[in-house]
Design a protein around this motif. Structure first.
Motif, PDB file in Angstrom:
ATOM      1  N   TRP A  55       0.862  -1.178   0.000  1.00 51.67           N
ATOM      2  CA  TRP A  55       0.000   0.000   0.000  1.00 51.67           C
ATOM      3  C   TRP A  55       0.899   1.229   0.000  1.00 51.67           C
ATOM      4  CZ3 TRP A  55      -5.223  -0.007  -0.431  1.00 51.67           C
ATOM      5  CH2 TRP A  55      -5.902  -1.202  -0.153  1.00 51.67           C
ATOM      6  N   TYR A  56       0.470   2.289  -0.676  1.00 51.90           N
ATOM      7  CA  TYR A  56       1.240   3.520  -0.539  1.00 51.90           C
ATOM      8  C   TYR A  56       0.330   4.743  -0.521  1.00 51.90           C
ATOM      9  CZ  TYR A  56       1.273   3.572  -5.761  1.00 51.90           C
ATOM     10  OH  TYR A  56       0.949   3.541  -7.089  1.00 51.90           O
ATOM     11  N   TYR A  57       0.770   5.708   0.300  1.00 52.59           N
ATOM     12  CA  TYR A  57       0.021   6.935   0.533  1.00 52.59           C
ATOM     13  C   TYR A  57       0.972   8.116   0.401  1.00 52.59           C
ATOM     14  CZ  TYR A  57      -3.319   3.740   2.755  1.00 52.59           C
ATOM     15  OH  TYR A  57      -4.189   2.712   3.016  1.00 52.59           O
ATOM     16  N   LYS A  58       0.469   9.221  -0.092  1.00 51.51           N
ATOM     17  CA  LYS A  58       1.300  10.411  -0.258  1.00 51.51           C
ATOM     18  C   LYS A  58       1.880  10.866   1.081  1.00 51.51           C
ATOM     19  CE  LYS A  58       0.005  13.365  -3.321  1.00 51.51           C
ATOM     20  NZ  LYS A  58       1.126  13.301  -4.285  1.00 51.51           N
ATOM     21  N   GLN A  59       1.115  10.716   2.146  1.00 57.10           N
ATOM     22  CA  GLN A  59       1.564  11.191   3.449  1.00 57.10           C
ATOM     23  C   GLN A  59       2.571  10.251   4.099  1.00 57.10           C
ATOM     24  OE1 GLN A  59      -1.626  11.953   6.188  1.00 57.10           O
ATOM     25  NE2 GLN A  59      -0.264  12.612   7.851  1.00 57.10           N
ATOM     26  N   TYR A  60       2.389   8.948   3.918  1.00 56.38           N
ATOM     27  CA  TYR A  60       3.206   7.980   4.648  1.00 56.38           C
ATOM     28  C   TYR A  60       4.214   7.219   3.777  1.00 56.38           C
ATOM     29  CZ  TYR A  60      -0.552   8.734   8.002  1.00 56.38           C
ATOM     30  OH  TYR A  60      -1.463   9.302   8.849  1.00 56.38           O
ATOM     31  N   GLY A  61       4.115   7.333   2.467  1.00 57.76           N
ATOM     32  CA  GLY A  61       4.986   6.545   1.604  1.00 57.76           C
ATOM     33  C   GLY A  61       4.408   5.161   1.383  1.00 57.76           C
ATOM     34  N   CYS A  62       5.263   4.179   1.146  1.00 61.83           N
ATOM     35  CA  CYS A  62       4.766   2.837   0.858  1.00 61.83           C
ATOM     36  C   CYS A  62       5.175   1.879   1.972  1.00 61.83           C
ATOM     37  CB  CYS A  62       5.284   2.337  -0.489  1.00 61.83           C
ATOM     38  SG  CYS A  62       7.069   2.394  -0.689  1.00 61.83           S
ATOM     39  N   PHE A  63       4.336   0.912   2.219  1.00 64.35           N
ATOM     40  CA  PHE A  63       4.669  -0.079   3.228  1.00 64.35           C
ATOM     41  C   PHE A  63       4.055  -1.413   2.834  1.00 64.35           C
ATOM     42  CE2 PHE A  63       0.680   1.791   4.570  1.00 64.35           C
ATOM     43  CZ  PHE A  63      -0.071   0.720   5.012  1.00 64.35           C
ATOM     44  N   GLU A  64       4.566  -2.468   3.444  1.00 66.02           N
ATOM     45  CA  GLU A  64       4.196  -3.826   3.074  1.00 66.02           C
ATOM     46  C   GLU A  64       3.085  -4.366   3.960  1.00 66.02           C
ATOM     47  OE1 GLU A  64       6.253  -8.270   3.424  1.00 66.02           O
ATOM     48  OE2 GLU A  64       7.484  -6.467   3.502  1.00 66.02           O
ATOM     49  N   PHE A  65       2.157  -5.039   3.311  1.00 67.63           N
ATOM     50  CA  PHE A  65       1.197  -5.860   4.037  1.00 67.63           C
ATOM     51  C   PHE A  65       1.357  -7.268   3.499  1.00 67.63           C
ATOM     52  CE2 PHE A  65      -2.888  -8.099   4.096  1.00 67.63           C
ATOM     53  CZ  PHE A  65      -3.111  -8.137   5.458  1.00 67.63           C
ATOM     54  N   GLN A  66       1.898  -8.155   4.300  1.00 65.53           N
ATOM     55  CA  GLN A  66       2.196  -9.503   3.823  1.00 65.53           C
ATOM     56  C   GLN A  66       1.067 -10.451   4.184  1.00 65.53           C
ATOM     57  OE1 GLN A  66       6.143 -10.765   4.433  1.00 65.53           O
ATOM     58  NE2 GLN A  66       5.799 -12.883   3.891  1.00 65.53           N
ATOM     59  N   VAL A  67       0.537 -11.104   3.159  1.00 65.63           N
ATOM     60  CA  VAL A  67      -0.516 -12.084   3.374  1.00 65.63           C
ATOM     61  C   VAL A  67       0.053 -13.249   4.186  1.00 65.63           C
ATOM     62  CG1 VAL A  67      -2.111 -13.658   2.220  1.00 65.63           C
ATOM     63  CG2 VAL A  67      -1.638 -11.406   1.242  1.00 65.63           C
ATOM     64  N   PRO A  68      -0.659 -13.744   5.202  1.00 62.09           N
ATOM     65  CA  PRO A  68      -0.110 -14.784   6.079  1.00 62.09           C
ATOM     66  C   PRO A  68       0.372 -16.046   5.363  1.00 62.09           C
ATOM     67  CG  PRO A  68      -2.110 -13.868   7.015  1.00 62.09           C
ATOM     68  CD  PRO A  68      -1.979 -13.288   5.636  1.00 62.09           C
ATOM     69  N   THR A  69      -0.204 -16.349   4.190  1.00 67.26           N
ATOM     70  CA  THR A  69       0.196 -17.574   3.494  1.00 67.26           C
ATOM     71  C   THR A  69       1.530 -17.431   2.772  1.00 67.26           C
ATOM     72  OG1 THR A  69      -1.072 -16.894   1.550  1.00 67.26           O
ATOM     73  CG2 THR A  69      -2.185 -18.318   3.149  1.00 67.26           C
ATOM     74  N   SER A  70       2.077 -16.223   2.716  1.00 67.93           N
ATOM     75  CA  SER A  70       3.316 -16.013   1.979  1.00 67.93           C
ATOM     76  C   SER A  70       4.509 -16.515   2.782  1.00 67.93           C
ATOM     77  CB  SER A  70       3.494 -14.529   1.652  1.00 67.93           C
ATOM     78  OG  SER A  70       4.656 -14.331   0.901  1.00 67.93           O
ATOM     79  N   THR A  71       5.254 -17.439   2.198  1.00 68.68           N
ATOM     80  CA  THR A  71       6.411 -18.037   2.864  1.00 68.68           C
ATOM     81  C   THR A  71       7.721 -17.543   2.279  1.00 68.68           C
ATOM     82  OG1 THR A  71       5.139 -20.046   3.301  1.00 68.68           O
ATOM     83  CG2 THR A  71       7.535 -20.218   3.452  1.00 68.68           C
ATOM     84  N   TYR A  72       7.772 -17.411   0.962  1.00 71.46           N
ATOM     85  CA  TYR A  72       9.034 -17.135   0.289  1.00 71.46           C
ATOM     86  C   TYR A  72       9.202 -15.676  -0.135  1.00 71.46           C
ATOM     87  CZ  TYR A  72       9.300 -22.217  -0.045  1.00 71.46           C
ATOM     88  OH  TYR A  72       9.340 -23.552   0.253  1.00 71.46           O
ATOM     89  N   CYS A  73       8.123 -14.899  -0.148  1.00 62.03           N
ATOM     90  CA  CYS A  73       8.190 -13.547  -0.697  1.00 62.03           C
ATOM     91  C   CYS A  73       8.360 -12.499   0.398  1.00 62.03           C
ATOM     92  CB  CYS A  73       6.917 -13.218  -1.475  1.00 62.03           C
ATOM     93  SG  CYS A  73       6.577 -14.323  -2.846  1.00 62.03           S
ATOM     94  N   ARG A  74       9.111 -11.464   0.083  1.00 63.97           N
ATOM     95  CA  ARG A  74       9.173 -10.302   0.955  1.00 63.97           C
ATOM     96  C   ARG A  74       9.591  -9.101   0.116  1.00 63.97           C
ATOM     97  NH1 ARG A  74      14.316  -8.770   2.536  1.00 63.97           N
ATOM     98  NH2 ARG A  74      16.001 -10.248   2.127  1.00 63.97           N
ATOM     99  N   VAL A  75       9.393  -7.915   0.669  1.00 67.25           N
ATOM    100  CA  VAL A  75       9.769  -6.692  -0.025  1.00 67.25           C
ATOM    101  C   VAL A  75      11.198  -6.329   0.343  1.00 67.25           C
ATOM    102  CG1 VAL A  75       9.292  -4.240  -0.285  1.00 67.25           C
ATOM    103  CG2 VAL A  75       7.409  -5.856  -0.133  1.00 67.25           C
ATOM    104  N   ALA A  76      12.040  -6.154  -0.651  1.00 61.61           N
ATOM    105  CA  ALA A  76      13.413  -5.732  -0.395  1.00 61.61           C
ATOM    106  C   ALA A  76      13.472  -4.218  -0.209  1.00 61.61           C
ATOM    107  CB  ALA A  76      14.322  -6.169  -1.533  1.00 61.61           C
ATOM    108  N   SER A  77      12.766  -3.480  -1.063  1.00 58.60           N
ATOM    109  CA  SER A  77      12.696  -2.024  -0.943  1.00 58.60           C
ATOM    110  C   SER A  77      11.573  -1.516  -1.834  1.00 58.60           C
ATOM    111  CB  SER A  77      14.020  -1.367  -1.353  1.00 58.60           C
ATOM    112  OG  SER A  77      14.281  -1.591  -2.731  1.00 58.60           O
ATOM    113  N   CYS A  78      11.054  -0.336  -1.505  1.00 59.23           N
ATOM    114  CA  CYS A  78      10.062   0.284  -2.377  1.00 59.23           C
ATOM    115  C   CYS A  78      10.197   1.798  -2.276  1.00 59.23           C
ATOM    116  CB  CYS A  78       8.639  -0.157  -2.029  1.00 59.23           C
ATOM    117  SG  CYS A  78       8.058   0.353  -0.402  1.00 59.23           S
ATOM    118  N   ALA A  79       9.823   2.476  -3.336  1.00 60.13           N
ATOM    119  CA  ALA A  79       9.886   3.934  -3.378  1.00 60.13           C
ATOM    120  C   ALA A  79       8.729   4.447  -4.212  1.00 60.13           C
ATOM    121  CB  ALA A  79      11.215   4.393  -3.977  1.00 60.13           C
ATOM    122  N   CYS A  80       8.073   5.511  -3.747  1.00 59.90           N
ATOM    123  CA  CYS A  80       6.970   6.086  -4.509  1.00 59.90           C
ATOM    124  C   CYS A  80       7.089   7.609  -4.497  1.00 59.90           C
ATOM    125  CB  CYS A  80       5.620   5.651  -3.944  1.00 59.90           C
ATOM    126  SG  CYS A  80       5.391   5.963  -2.181  1.00 59.90           S
TER     127      CYS A  80
END
Length: 217
Positions: A55-80
């Motif tokens: 999710w990303y917002y102009k005020q807060y930037g971007c952040f990760e919401f990881q679905v509980p079933t995800s085992t192998y995936c993660r966010v390394a970095s993001c920029a908006c």
């Protein structure tokens, strides 16, 4: 790449994915819109999809919401910013990965239509392993003085392997073929073929050449 209402969602990564080694994928959305959701998918046939949501917002930037079933995936970095969102995803590749994995990301346009990137499927690497072999297949060869000897080193590799031959810790042939046109007694000894394609560890296989010296009376 699919385009709806000028929104472009693209995905990219390296050509090859190596089992057991984290893999980086980049997802880019070309427009900024506050309160936008971007989803990353890792798809393996016969298994539940891995999924991460950003999710990303102009005020807060971007952040990760990881679905509980995800085992192998993660966010390394993001920029908006006003130009859109760029996210680098890390996929922790299983060491026993034997089936193709496909990546895709999706986002929503100003009218809440889901826009998907094309599917991106890197090629699974294969190190030479035990597939290293000779043609002809014999690894013990006997030749007479003056004869010719040719042997080819082969291996099943993805991407293709590079080869070289060594004798007494010195390279005697920079490719897969070892050829001796006029055998002399100095050619007697052990030759080692090495195969390597940049993934895993180099694989070696020895070949033993015995030169028979004829005696004349």
């Amino acid at each position: 790449m699919k385009t709806v209402h000028s929104l472009d969602v693209t995905i990219s990564g390296l050509t090859y994915i190596e089992p057991g080694v984290p893999y980086n994928v980049t997802c880019t959305v070309n427009e900024y819109r506050d309160n936008r959701k971007t989803t990353f998918l890792a798809i393996i046939p016969g298994e539940q999809n891995e999924e991460i949501i950003i999710w990303y917002y102009k005020q807060y930037g971007c952040f990760e919401f990881q679905v509980p079933t995800s085992t192998y995936c993660r966010v390394a970095s993001c920029a908006c910013d006003d130009n859109g969102l760029t996210t680098h995803w890390m996929y922790n590749t299983s060491s026993d990965l034997s089936r193709s994995v496909t990546f895709q990301c999706e986002s929503s346009d100003s009218e809440h239509n889901i826009v998907e990137s094309t599917e991106f499927a890197p090629t699974i690497t294969e190190a030479p392993g035990t597939s290293l072999r000779f043609n002809p297949t014999n690894d013990t060869v006997i030749k007479e003085l003056g004869q010719q000897f040719v042997v080819l080193c082969l291996a099943d590799c993805t991407p293709v392997c590079q080869f070289h031959w060594e004798k007494d810790n010195s390279v005697v042939s920079p490719g897969a073929t070892l050829q001796i046109s006029n055998i002399s007694k100095e050619d007697n000894g052990t030759y080692t073929c090495t195969a390597y394609n940049g993934y895993g560890t180099p694989r070696t296989k020895p070949l033993y050449l015995t030169v028979n010296c004829k005696l004349f009376f």
